[in-house]
Design a protein around this motif. Structure first.
Motif, PDB file in Angstrom:
ATOM      1  N   UNK A 296     -84.126 -27.297  43.157  1.00  0.00           N
ATOM      2  CA  UNK A 296     -84.975 -26.573  42.209  1.00  0.00           C
ATOM      3  C   UNK A 296     -85.060 -27.200  40.824  1.00  0.00           C
ATOM      4  N   UNK A 297     -84.258 -28.208  40.552  1.00  0.00           N
ATOM      5  CA  UNK A 297     -84.297 -28.848  39.231  1.00  0.00           C
ATOM      6  C   UNK A 297     -84.822 -30.264  39.375  1.00  0.00           C
ATOM      7  N   UNK A 298     -85.990 -30.582  38.806  1.00  0.00           N
ATOM      8  CA  UNK A 298     -86.594 -31.908  38.988  1.00  0.00           C
ATOM      9  C   UNK A 298     -85.734 -33.061  38.512  1.00  0.00           C
ATOM     10  N   UNK A 299     -84.781 -32.797  37.612  1.00  0.00           N
ATOM     11  CA  UNK A 299     -83.921 -33.880  37.126  1.00  0.00           C
ATOM     12  C   UNK A 299     -83.072 -34.467  38.248  1.00  0.00           C
ATOM     13  N   UNK A 300     -82.890 -33.690  39.326  1.00  0.00           N
ATOM     14  CA  UNK A 300     -82.013 -34.119  40.423  1.00  0.00           C
ATOM     15  C   UNK A 300     -82.803 -34.644  41.628  1.00  0.00           C
ATOM     16  N   UNK A 301     -84.038 -35.059  41.417  1.00  0.00           N
ATOM     17  CA  UNK A 301     -84.870 -35.527  42.532  1.00  0.00           C
ATOM     18  C   UNK A 301     -84.202 -36.678  43.286  1.00  0.00           C
ATOM     19  N   UNK A 302     -83.652 -37.645  42.559  1.00  0.00           N
ATOM     20  CA  UNK A 302     -82.990 -38.777  43.207  1.00  0.00           C
ATOM     21  C   UNK A 302     -81.737 -38.324  43.958  1.00  0.00           C
ATOM     22  N   UNK A 303     -80.986 -37.415  43.358  1.00  0.00           N
ATOM     23  CA  UNK A 303     -79.765 -36.927  44.005  1.00  0.00           C
ATOM     24  C   UNK A 303     -80.089 -36.131  45.258  1.00  0.00           C
ATOM     25  N   UNK A 304     -81.192 -35.397  45.247  1.00  0.00           N
ATOM     26  CA  UNK A 304     -81.575 -34.616  46.423  1.00  0.00           C
ATOM     27  C   UNK A 304     -81.814 -35.523  47.621  1.00  0.00           C
ATOM     28  N   UNK A 305     -82.497 -36.635  47.393  1.00  0.00           N
ATOM     29  CA  UNK A 305     -82.742 -37.584  48.491  1.00  0.00           C
ATOM     30  C   UNK A 305     -81.430 -38.142  49.032  1.00  0.00           C
ATOM     31  N   UNK A 306     -80.506 -38.481  48.153  1.00  0.00           N
ATOM     32  CA  UNK A 306     -79.225 -39.051  48.577  1.00  0.00           C
ATOM     33  C   UNK A 306     -78.356 -37.990  49.260  1.00  0.00           C
ATOM     34  N   UNK A 307     -78.443 -36.764  48.762  1.00  0.00           N
ATOM     35  CA  UNK A 307     -77.641 -35.674  49.331  1.00  0.00           C
ATOM     36  C   UNK A 307     -78.065 -35.390  50.770  1.00  0.00           C
ATOM     37  N   UNK A 308     -79.353 -35.470  51.023  1.00  0.00           N
ATOM     38  CA  UNK A 308     -79.863 -35.212  52.367  1.00  0.00           C
ATOM     39  C   UNK A 308     -79.432 -36.292  53.355  1.00  0.00           C
ATOM     40  N   UNK A 309     -79.081 -37.466  52.824  1.00  0.00           N
ATOM     41  CA  UNK A 309     -78.722 -38.593  53.694  1.00  0.00           C
ATOM     42  C   UNK A 309     -77.230 -38.835  53.755  1.00  0.00           C
ATOM     43  N   UNK A 310     -76.408 -37.887  53.284  1.00  0.00           N
ATOM     44  CA  UNK A 310     -74.956 -38.092  53.299  1.00  0.00           C
ATOM     45  C   UNK A 310     -74.455 -38.296  54.720  1.00  0.00           C
ATOM     46  N   UNK A 311     -73.666 -39.321  54.904  1.00  0.00           N
ATOM     47  CA  UNK A 311     -73.087 -39.603  56.216  1.00  0.00           C
ATOM     48  C   UNK A 311     -71.604 -39.942  56.106  1.00  0.00           C
ATOM     49  N   UNK A 312     -71.253 -40.710  55.083  1.00  0.00           N
ATOM     50  CA  UNK A 312     -69.879 -41.185  54.944  1.00  0.00           C
ATOM     51  C   UNK A 312     -68.912 -40.029  54.713  1.00  0.00           C
ATOM     52  N   UNK A 313     -69.268 -39.125  53.810  1.00  0.00           N
ATOM     53  CA  UNK A 313     -68.421 -37.965  53.519  1.00  0.00           C
ATOM     54  C   UNK A 313     -69.318 -36.755  53.333  1.00  0.00           C
ATOM     55  N   UNK A 314     -69.130 -35.741  54.154  1.00  0.00           N
ATOM     56  CA  UNK A 314     -69.956 -34.547  54.088  1.00  0.00           C
ATOM     57  C   UNK A 314     -69.399 -33.555  53.075  1.00  0.00           C
ATOM     58  N   UNK A 315     -70.231 -32.625  52.596  1.00  0.00           N
ATOM     59  CA  UNK A 315     -69.716 -31.571  51.715  1.00  0.00           C
ATOM     60  C   UNK A 315     -68.739 -30.680  52.476  1.00  0.00           C
ATOM     61  N   UNK A 316     -68.025 -29.831  51.747  1.00  0.00           N
ATOM     62  CA  UNK A 316     -67.136 -28.853  52.383  1.00  0.00           C
ATOM     63  C   UNK A 316     -68.011 -27.727  52.910  1.00  0.00           C
ATOM     64  N   UNK A 317     -68.156 -27.664  54.222  1.00  0.00           N
ATOM     65  CA  UNK A 317     -69.024 -26.663  54.849  1.00  0.00           C
ATOM     66  C   UNK A 317     -68.244 -25.467  55.367  1.00  0.00           C
ATOM     67  N   UNK A 318     -66.958 -25.650  55.623  1.00  0.00           N
ATOM     68  CA  UNK A 318     -66.112 -24.575  56.140  1.00  0.00           C
ATOM     69  C   UNK A 318     -64.814 -24.533  55.347  1.00  0.00           C
ATOM     70  N   UNK A 319     -64.823 -23.872  54.190  1.00  0.00           N
ATOM     71  CA  UNK A 319     -63.642 -23.905  53.307  1.00  0.00           C
ATOM     72  C   UNK A 319     -62.361 -23.417  53.962  1.00  0.00           C
ATOM     73  N   UNK A 320     -62.457 -22.450  54.873  1.00  0.00           N
ATOM     74  CA  UNK A 320     -61.239 -21.926  55.486  1.00  0.00           C
ATOM     75  C   UNK A 320     -60.603 -22.913  56.453  1.00  0.00           C
ATOM     76  N   UNK A 321     -61.341 -23.930  56.890  1.00  0.00           N
ATOM     77  CA  UNK A 321     -60.790 -24.885  57.833  1.00  0.00           C
ATOM     78  C   UNK A 321     -60.807 -26.317  57.347  1.00  0.00           C
ATOM     79  N   UNK A 322     -61.100 -26.519  56.079  1.00  0.00           N
ATOM     80  CA  UNK A 322     -61.203 -27.866  55.509  1.00  0.00           C
ATOM     81  C   UNK A 322     -60.104 -28.035  54.469  1.00  0.00           C
TER      82      UNK A 322
END
Length: 351
Positions: A296-322
């Protein structure tokens, strides 16, 4: 024992920003370790339910404990149901949300509260559903040593070189020591608290904390952007082990989810002498918050593209098991224009 809530699982942020993102050459993949305050046209607003939880910080220490959550939910139920009411209907729930939070849709659907689908909502169902909005990682009940990260760039930290040149500061959004530059992005107040891993969990006072991170485009000052040195700063913990920084939400680059690097030194003197830090690590953020800010913030347009392509290290999707859950900052809205991220950091001060 006080338990720190490390994230709000139901938070959804809406970012409004009229400025255009800076287009850079792209991140190099390095961690960058070793600008004007955002305009009034920038900002983000959180749903009222997020502000409801923030209001439960009764002692105003920027950390919402489990006890504060429990007490806050009890107060909200009494406000909703009154002392003699045992059940509430979906209509009454919606009316309460509109009156208390200013929005009929401020809470999850009333049906989500009615776990047995009997058409009414009890105090127990109200509590269970609101607690579910919070995620308490395993470390919440037993302090864990904050994980260290390897140092790939040996030698004195940039912090030791610039400690006497303006790097000791709370607002890290501008360049310093003669360099210009102002970081664009969603405003973020970062609140850290250092505590000893010993049994008494004493606060670590007068420790020096160096933080640095990528800008909204996923670039580091000095390394990717040699024309500025923003988004870097040193803070000294107070008697309660607390240190605060005013910054912007970090961007990301290919390979890693958004994060803020930090180093902890026993004192400002040891940092200035080039002594190795007690710990070098990073702070992580809830996936849903990052995705909302980037979308939602145009300043992060470049980061959004990179975030969608994350492969090496994923975000924490399951905090109770990560196991990385201990690194997740509690991220919420401190106002309609600023995010607030808080984190307890337990370290072995005897090392």
């Amino acid at each position: 024992m006080k338990v720190t809530v490390l994230m709000i699982a139901g938070l959804s942020l809406v970012v409004a920003c009229t400025s255009s993102p800076r287009k850079g050459p792209g991140a190099s993949g390095r961690d960058g370790g070793d600008l004007a305050r955002p305009t009034r046209s920038q900002g983000l607003s959180a749903p009222p339910v997020a502000l409801l939880f923030v209001s439960m910080d009764s002692n105003h220490d920027h950390f919402v404990s489990r006890e504060e959550v429990d007490n806050g939910i009890d107060l909200e139920w009494r406000a909703l149901a009154g002392p003699d009411r045992v059940h509430q209907s979906a209509v009454q729930m919606s009316n309460w949300a509109a009156e208390t939070l200013g929005d009929l849709n401020a809470l999850p659907s009333p049906i989500a509260f009615d776990s047995n689908l009997d058409g009414t909502i009890t105090a127990s169902e109200f509590r269970i559903r609101l607690i579910d909005i919070f995620v308490f990682p395993p470390a919440a009940n037993k302090p864990e040593a904050y994980p260290k990260e390897p140092v790939f760039q040996p030698g004195p930290s940039l912090a030791s070189l610039w400690a006497s040149a303006g790097l000791i500061r709370t607002d890290i959004t501008r360049g310093f020591n003669g360099l210009s530059g102002a970081a664009d992005g969603a405003p973020l107040d970062l609140h850290l608290r250092l505590q000893s891993l010993s049994t008494d969990q004493q606060p670590l006072s007068r420790y020096a904390v160096y933080v640095w991170h990528a800008d909204a485009a996923g670039e580091y000052s000095v390394f990717n952007r040699p024309d500025t040195n923003y988004l870097r700063g040193i803070g000294i913990t107070d008697q309660r082990g607390r240190v605060n920084f005013r910054t912007v939400y970090p961007g990301t680059y290919r390979g890693r989810p958004p994060h803020i690097h930090f180093e902890v030194y026993r004192s400002l003197d040891t940092l200035g002498l080039g002594v190795a830090p007690l710990i070098r690590s990073s702070i992580l953020f809830p996936e849903m918050v990052s995705r909302s800010v980037y979308t939602r913030n145009p300043a992060y347009a470049d980061s959004l593209d990179k975030y969608a392509a994350l492969r090496f290290q994923l975000p924490v999707l399951n905090p109770t098991g990560d196991k990385r859950a201990v690194q997740l900052a509690s991220t919420s809205a401190s106002s309609n224009s600023t995010l607030r991220a808080s984190l307890d950091i337990f370290i072995n001060a005897e090392e």
